[in-house]
Design a protein around this motif. Structure first.
Motif, PDB file in Angstrom:
ATOM      1  N   SER A  73     -10.741  31.071  -1.276  1.00 48.12           N
ATOM      2  CA  SER A  73     -11.963  30.291  -1.070  1.00 48.12           C
ATOM      3  C   SER A  73     -13.040  30.799  -2.019  1.00 48.12           C
ATOM      4  O   SER A  73     -13.186  32.008  -2.210  1.00 48.12           O
ATOM      5  CB  SER A  73     -12.443  30.377   0.380  1.00 48.12           C
ATOM      6  OG  SER A  73     -13.492  29.442   0.564  1.00 48.12           O
ATOM      7  N   THR A  74     -13.764  29.876  -2.595  1.00 50.95           N
ATOM      8  CA  THR A  74     -14.819  30.235  -3.536  1.00 50.95           C
ATOM      9  C   THR A  74     -15.996  29.288  -3.349  1.00 50.95           C
ATOM     10  O   THR A  74     -15.838  28.187  -2.813  1.00 50.95           O
ATOM     11  CB  THR A  74     -14.363  30.068  -5.010  1.00 50.95           C
ATOM     12  OG1 THR A  74     -14.049  28.692  -5.227  1.00 50.95           O
ATOM     13  CG2 THR A  74     -13.157  30.923  -5.348  1.00 50.95           C
ATOM     14  N   SER A  76     -17.594  27.156  -5.746  1.00 49.83           N
ATOM     15  CA  SER A  76     -17.102  26.742  -7.068  1.00 49.83           C
ATOM     16  C   SER A  76     -18.144  26.978  -8.151  1.00 49.83           C
ATOM     17  O   SER A  76     -19.347  27.033  -7.874  1.00 49.83           O
ATOM     18  CB  SER A  76     -16.744  25.256  -7.057  1.00 49.83           C
ATOM     19  OG  SER A  76     -15.739  25.018  -6.113  1.00 49.83           O
ATOM     20  N   GLN A  81     -18.898  21.799  -9.975  1.00 55.99           N
ATOM     21  CA  GLN A  81     -19.593  21.039  -8.915  1.00 55.99           C
ATOM     22  C   GLN A  81     -20.389  19.894  -9.527  1.00 55.99           C
ATOM     23  O   GLN A  81     -20.360  18.766  -9.030  1.00 55.99           O
ATOM     24  CB  GLN A  81     -20.531  21.981  -8.139  1.00 55.99           C
ATOM     25  CG  GLN A  81     -19.785  23.005  -7.305  1.00 55.99           C
ATOM     26  CD  GLN A  81     -20.726  24.027  -6.693  1.00 55.99           C
ATOM     27  OE1 GLN A  81     -21.728  24.400  -7.297  1.00 55.99           O
ATOM     28  NE2 GLN A  81     -20.388  24.498  -5.501  1.00 55.99           N
ATOM     29  N   GLU A  98     -16.578  15.654   2.293  1.00 56.17           N
ATOM     30  CA  GLU A  98     -16.165  16.704   1.363  1.00 56.17           C
ATOM     31  C   GLU A  98     -15.001  17.470   1.994  1.00 56.17           C
ATOM     32  O   GLU A  98     -15.117  17.978   3.114  1.00 56.17           O
ATOM     33  CB  GLU A  98     -17.308  17.676   1.073  1.00 56.17           C
ATOM     34  CG  GLU A  98     -16.871  18.751   0.081  1.00 56.17           C
ATOM     35  CD  GLU A  98     -17.801  19.956   0.023  1.00 56.17           C
ATOM     36  OE1 GLU A  98     -18.009  20.480  -1.074  1.00 56.17           O
ATOM     37  OE2 GLU A  98     -18.302  20.406   1.081  1.00 56.17           O
ATOM     38  N   GLY A 100     -12.687  20.746   1.743  1.00 51.84           N
ATOM     39  CA  GLY A 100     -12.827  22.074   1.136  1.00 51.84           C
ATOM     40  C   GLY A 100     -14.314  22.387   1.140  1.00 51.84           C
ATOM     41  O   GLY A 100     -15.091  21.747   0.430  1.00 51.84           O
ATOM     42  N   SER A 101     -14.708  23.336   1.974  1.00 50.29           N
ATOM     43  CA  SER A 101     -16.143  23.513   2.186  1.00 50.29           C
ATOM     44  C   SER A 101     -16.646  24.840   1.624  1.00 50.29           C
ATOM     45  O   SER A 101     -15.989  25.476   0.831  1.00 50.29           O
ATOM     46  CB  SER A 101     -16.453  23.390   3.676  1.00 50.29           C
ATOM     47  OG  SER A 101     -17.834  23.276   3.859  1.00 50.29           O
ATOM     48  N   ASN A 105     -22.042  22.769  -1.864  1.00 48.33           N
ATOM     49  CA  ASN A 105     -21.766  21.448  -2.437  1.00 48.33           C
ATOM     50  C   ASN A 105     -22.113  20.345  -1.438  1.00 48.33           C
ATOM     51  O   ASN A 105     -22.597  19.275  -1.816  1.00 48.33           O
ATOM     52  CB  ASN A 105     -20.293  21.366  -2.854  1.00 48.33           C
ATOM     53  CG  ASN A 105     -20.043  20.281  -3.861  1.00 48.33           C
ATOM     54  OD1 ASN A 105     -20.757  20.174  -4.846  1.00 48.33           O
ATOM     55  ND2 ASN A 105     -19.053  19.454  -3.596  1.00 48.33           N
ATOM     56  N   ASP A 123     -13.128  22.151   6.372  1.00 42.95           N
ATOM     57  CA  ASP A 123     -12.286  23.172   5.762  1.00 42.95           C
ATOM     58  C   ASP A 123     -11.208  23.569   6.762  1.00 42.95           C
ATOM     59  O   ASP A 123     -11.397  23.465   7.979  1.00 42.95           O
ATOM     60  CB  ASP A 123     -13.125  24.402   5.381  1.00 42.95           C
ATOM     61  CG  ASP A 123     -12.475  25.217   4.279  1.00 42.95           C
ATOM     62  OD1 ASP A 123     -12.934  25.139   3.119  1.00 42.95           O
ATOM     63  OD2 ASP A 123     -11.486  25.951   4.568  1.00 42.95           O
ATOM     64  N   ILE A 124     -10.091  24.056   6.231  1.00 38.78           N
ATOM     65  CA  ILE A 124      -8.968  24.468   7.074  1.00 38.78           C
ATOM     66  C   ILE A 124      -9.157  25.884   7.601  1.00 38.78           C
ATOM     67  O   ILE A 124      -8.469  26.304   8.531  1.00 38.78           O
ATOM     68  CB  ILE A 124      -7.650  24.350   6.264  1.00 38.78           C
ATOM     69  CG1 ILE A 124      -6.435  24.296   7.166  1.00 38.78           C
ATOM     70  CG2 ILE A 124      -7.535  25.473   5.229  1.00 38.78           C
ATOM     71  CD1 ILE A 124      -5.145  23.897   6.455  1.00 38.78           C
ATOM     72  N   ASP A 150      -7.412  20.217   8.904  1.00 39.50           N
ATOM     73  CA  ASP A 150      -6.625  20.144   7.674  1.00 39.50           C
ATOM     74  C   ASP A 150      -7.022  18.868   6.924  1.00 39.50           C
ATOM     75  O   ASP A 150      -6.885  17.760   7.462  1.00 39.50           O
ATOM     76  CB  ASP A 150      -5.129  20.118   8.043  1.00 39.50           C
ATOM     77  CG  ASP A 150      -4.228  20.168   6.824  1.00 39.50           C
ATOM     78  OD1 ASP A 150      -4.696  19.855   5.716  1.00 39.50           O
ATOM     79  OD2 ASP A 150      -3.041  20.520   6.985  1.00 39.50           O
ATOM     80  N   GLY A 151      -7.469  19.035   5.698  1.00 41.82           N
ATOM     81  CA  GLY A 151      -7.945  17.899   4.894  1.00 41.82           C
ATOM     82  C   GLY A 151      -6.906  16.824   4.672  1.00 41.82           C
ATOM     83  O   GLY A 151      -7.247  15.674   4.378  1.00 41.82           O
ATOM     84  N   THR A 167     -12.492  19.265  -2.944  1.00 44.54           N
ATOM     85  CA  THR A 167     -12.825  20.433  -3.767  1.00 44.54           C
ATOM     86  C   THR A 167     -11.772  21.520  -3.587  1.00 44.54           C
ATOM     87  O   THR A 167     -12.083  22.706  -3.517  1.00 44.54           O
ATOM     88  CB  THR A 167     -14.244  20.969  -3.448  1.00 44.54           C
ATOM     89  OG1 THR A 167     -14.267  21.425  -2.092  1.00 44.54           O
ATOM     90  CG2 THR A 167     -15.297  19.898  -3.648  1.00 44.54           C
ATOM     91  N   GLN A 223      -3.984  24.325   1.100  1.00 41.08           N
ATOM     92  CA  GLN A 223      -3.135  24.901   2.138  1.00 41.08           C
ATOM     93  C   GLN A 223      -2.790  23.781   3.135  1.00 41.08           C
ATOM     94  O   GLN A 223      -3.269  22.671   3.002  1.00 41.08           O
ATOM     95  CB  GLN A 223      -3.883  26.018   2.871  1.00 41.08           C
ATOM     96  CG  GLN A 223      -4.445  27.117   1.969  1.00 41.08           C
ATOM     97  CD  GLN A 223      -5.446  28.006   2.726  1.00 41.08           C
ATOM     98  OE1 GLN A 223      -5.219  28.367   3.877  1.00 41.08           O
ATOM     99  NE2 GLN A 223      -6.551  28.333   2.085  1.00 41.08           N
TER     100      GLN A 223
HETATM  101  C1  LIG Z   1     -12.998  25.914  -3.974  1.00 36.45           C
HETATM  102  S1  LIG Z   1     -13.249  26.102  -2.265  1.00 36.45           S
HETATM  103  C2  LIG Z   1     -14.427  24.852  -1.891  1.00 36.45           C
HETATM  104  C3  LIG Z   1     -15.732  25.017  -2.598  1.00 36.45           C
HETATM  105  C4  LIG Z   1     -16.888  24.342  -1.932  1.00 36.45           C
HETATM  106  N1  LIG Z   1     -16.745  22.901  -1.810  1.00 36.45           N
HETATM  107  C5  LIG Z   1     -18.219  24.679  -2.555  1.00 36.45           C
HETATM  108  O1  LIG Z   1     -19.212  24.359  -1.908  1.00 36.45           O
HETATM  109  O2  LIG Z   1     -18.314  25.244  -3.623  1.00 36.45           O
HETATM  110  C6  LIG Z   1     -11.754  25.405  -1.608  1.00 36.45           C
HETATM  111  C7  LIG Z   1     -11.702  25.392  -0.108  1.00 36.45           C
HETATM  112  O3  LIG Z   1     -10.643  24.538   0.282  1.00 36.45           O
HETATM  113  C8  LIG Z   1     -10.177  25.026   1.526  1.00 36.45           C
HETATM  114  N2  LIG Z   1      -8.882  24.396   1.833  1.00 36.45           N
HETATM  115  C9  LIG Z   1      -7.638  24.726   1.394  1.00 36.45           C
HETATM  116  N3  LIG Z   1      -6.732  23.897   1.914  1.00 36.45           N
HETATM  117  C10 LIG Z   1      -7.405  23.016   2.693  1.00 36.45           C
HETATM  118  C11 LIG Z   1      -7.011  21.918   3.505  1.00 36.45           C
HETATM  119  N4  LIG Z   1      -5.726  21.536   3.623  1.00 36.45           N
HETATM  120  N5  LIG Z   1      -7.970  21.260   4.187  1.00 36.45           N
HETATM  121  C12 LIG Z   1      -9.278  21.613   4.083  1.00 36.45           C
HETATM  122  N6  LIG Z   1      -9.703  22.655   3.340  1.00 36.45           N
HETATM  123  C13 LIG Z   1      -8.783  23.334   2.646  1.00 36.45           C
HETATM  124  C14 LIG Z   1     -10.154  26.529   1.354  1.00 36.45           C
HETATM  125  O4  LIG Z   1     -10.173  27.179   2.611  1.00 36.45           O
HETATM  126  C15 LIG Z   1     -11.405  26.753   0.524  1.00 36.45           C
HETATM  127  O5  LIG Z   1     -12.476  27.138   1.318  1.00 36.45           O
END
Ligand SMILES: C[S@@+](CC[C@H](N)C(=O)[O-])C[C@H]1O[C@@H](n2cnc3c(N)ncnc32)[C@H](O)[C@@H]1O
Length: 404
Positions: A73-74, A76, A81, A98, A100-101, A105, A123-124, A150-151, A167, A223
């Motif tokens: 997780s980051t 971004s 963005q 959105e 992936g939180s 963003n 987010d997951i 799960d997204g 994201t 994931q």
């Molecule tokens: C790059 S980060 C999101 C960055 C964020 N949008 C920002 O504000 O910068 C990616 C996120 O996707 C989440 N993620 C991974 N698989 C996922 C899924 N199946 N459903 C929802 N979130 C997921 C991860 O836990 C991680 O926090």
């Protein structure tokens, strides 16, 4: 009325202004509305563990790693963005999901939709959701819906959405995203196409999604139910590998033996400037050459002269017991020539085919329009697909076509 205190520019404001200028210079921010959103959101409140100057620099902030130390997780990088928000073309009053939180963003999106819109971020990972639930209200965005799920399945309770902004690195477009998208809506998603990661803005037109813009973008991998890894075929211990995706084939035993054979070397006569991107050459080769893979190597293997792969991978093509990949050689201070190295039985002919495609790109596509990627629901019969290369995923049939 302007007071003296209005004129005081805090260090955070000047860092933020410098970031906006930098993102405009990089053409990541293209509109005043996205610039205003970047100016309005106190980005540092979403990554309190990092120094403020780092949060306002153009780099990602890792907020969570897995047991192997890989980022999962980051926050971004601002450049990514910004250009994804531009790709999304978010207007006041829209409903946006959105996937992936992290919070920041979602705050930019909340600025873009304004009070008449609605933002849902999900987010997951409970750790990430917990952070977003704390940071968004602290920064003044208490109306954003924050959901743990799960997204792959979207968030039906707040649907429909005019925009879905993904994201996290995806491989497919699952049915829930189609179902939860409004007519004429748009999905922006970093999607893997034959091992290449591209952020694609897809517009819903009737029964299919049509690409409106394509940008190179690396993301942490999805994931959950939508996770879909590439096959990694090692050619030299674990330091040289081919990443094999979307049904391509590579035989590790044959190709490891091929790498031990002397290489053939062909040059194309096609040149590129020092900082000039050539993402569309990679995309052209990926979608026009059967057997396309991505060659990756540890820097020790590059230093030892075993292969010459770029840090993020080099375009490669496999044919039976041979593989060939794209390299660059310096011709002058700002000029490099594309060439092809090949190994194995039949490598010379394979390398010649890759050189020919580099020349086709140069004469017919370089500087021209991006390819058009269409997404059709799985089950669409072949005669109803748009023309071009067909790439079948689990839920979606993609077609990729290049105009001449
Ligand atoms: C790059 S980060 C999101 C960055 C964020 N949008 C920002 O504000 O910068 C990616 C996120 O996707 C989440 N993620 C991974 N698989 C996922 C899924 N199946 N459903 C929802 N979130 C997921 C991860 O836990 C991680 O926090």
């Amino acid at each position: 009325m302007t007071t003296d205190s209005d004129k005081i520019v805090t260090p955070v404001q000047s860092l933020c202004a410098a970031l906006v200028d930098q993102l405009r210079g990089l053409n990541a921010i293209r509109t005043g509305r996205v610039a205003d959103a970047f100016r309005a959101v106190p980005r540092h409140l979403f990554a309190p563990e990092a120094p403020v100057a780092e949060v306002y620099s153009n780099q990602p902030i890792v907020t969570k790693r897995d047991e192997r130390g890989l980022a999962i997780s980051t926050v971004s990088a601002p450049r990514i963005q910004a250009f994804m928000l531009e790709q999304a073309d978010i207007q006041p009053g829209m409903r946006v999901l959105e996937i992936g939180s992290g919070g920041v963003n979602a705050a930019y999106i909340a600025e873009l939709v304004g009070e008449g819109g609605e933002v849902t971020t999900m987010d997951i990972d409970p750790f990430v959701v917990d952070r977003a639930m704390r940071f968004l209200p602290e920064a003044g965005y208490e109306h954003v819906n924050v959901v743990l799920a799960d997204g792959e399945f979207g968030v039906p309770e707040h649907a429909p959405y005019d925009r879905i902004v993904v994201t996290v690195g995806a491989w497919d477009i699952p049915p829930a995203w189609w179902e939860q998208l409004s007519p004429g809506g748009r999905i922006v998603v970093p999607i893997r196409v034959r091992s290449l990661n591209r952020s694609v803005a897809f517009q819903l037109e009737g029964e299919h999604l049509v690409s409106r813009s394509i940008e190179r973008a690396g993301f942490v991998a999805m994931q959950g139910a939508g996770a879909f890894g590439e096959e990694v075929v090692y050619l030299h211990g674990d330091t040289v590998a081919l990443r094999v995706d979307d049904g391509q084939q590579a035989d590790g035993v044959l190709l490891a033996a091929a790498l031990k054979q002397p290489r053939v070397e062909l040059w194309s006569g096609v040149t590129v400037g020092d900082q000039e991107p050539f993402d569309d050459l990679d995309m052209f080769l990926a979608t026009s050459m059967p057997g396309f893979c991505l060659l990756t190597a540890h820097e020790s293997a590059v230093a030892a002269g075993i292969v010459q792969a770029r840090p993020w991978g080099s375009s490669a093509v496999v044919d039976g017991g041979a593989f060939a990949y794209v390299v660059l050689r310096q011709l002058g201070p700002d000029s490099h020539e594309f060439g092809v190295y090949g190994h194995g039985s039949g490598a010379e002919a394979l390398a010649a085919r890759v050189v020919e495609q580099i020349n086709t790109w140069q004469s017919s596509h370089r500087g021209g329009p991006a390819p058009v990627i269409l997404a059709h629901p799985m089950g669409t019969p072949a005669d109803q697909l748009a023309g071009g290369l067909v790439i079948d995923k689990k839920h979606t049939r993609f077609t990729v076509s290049w105009s001449r």
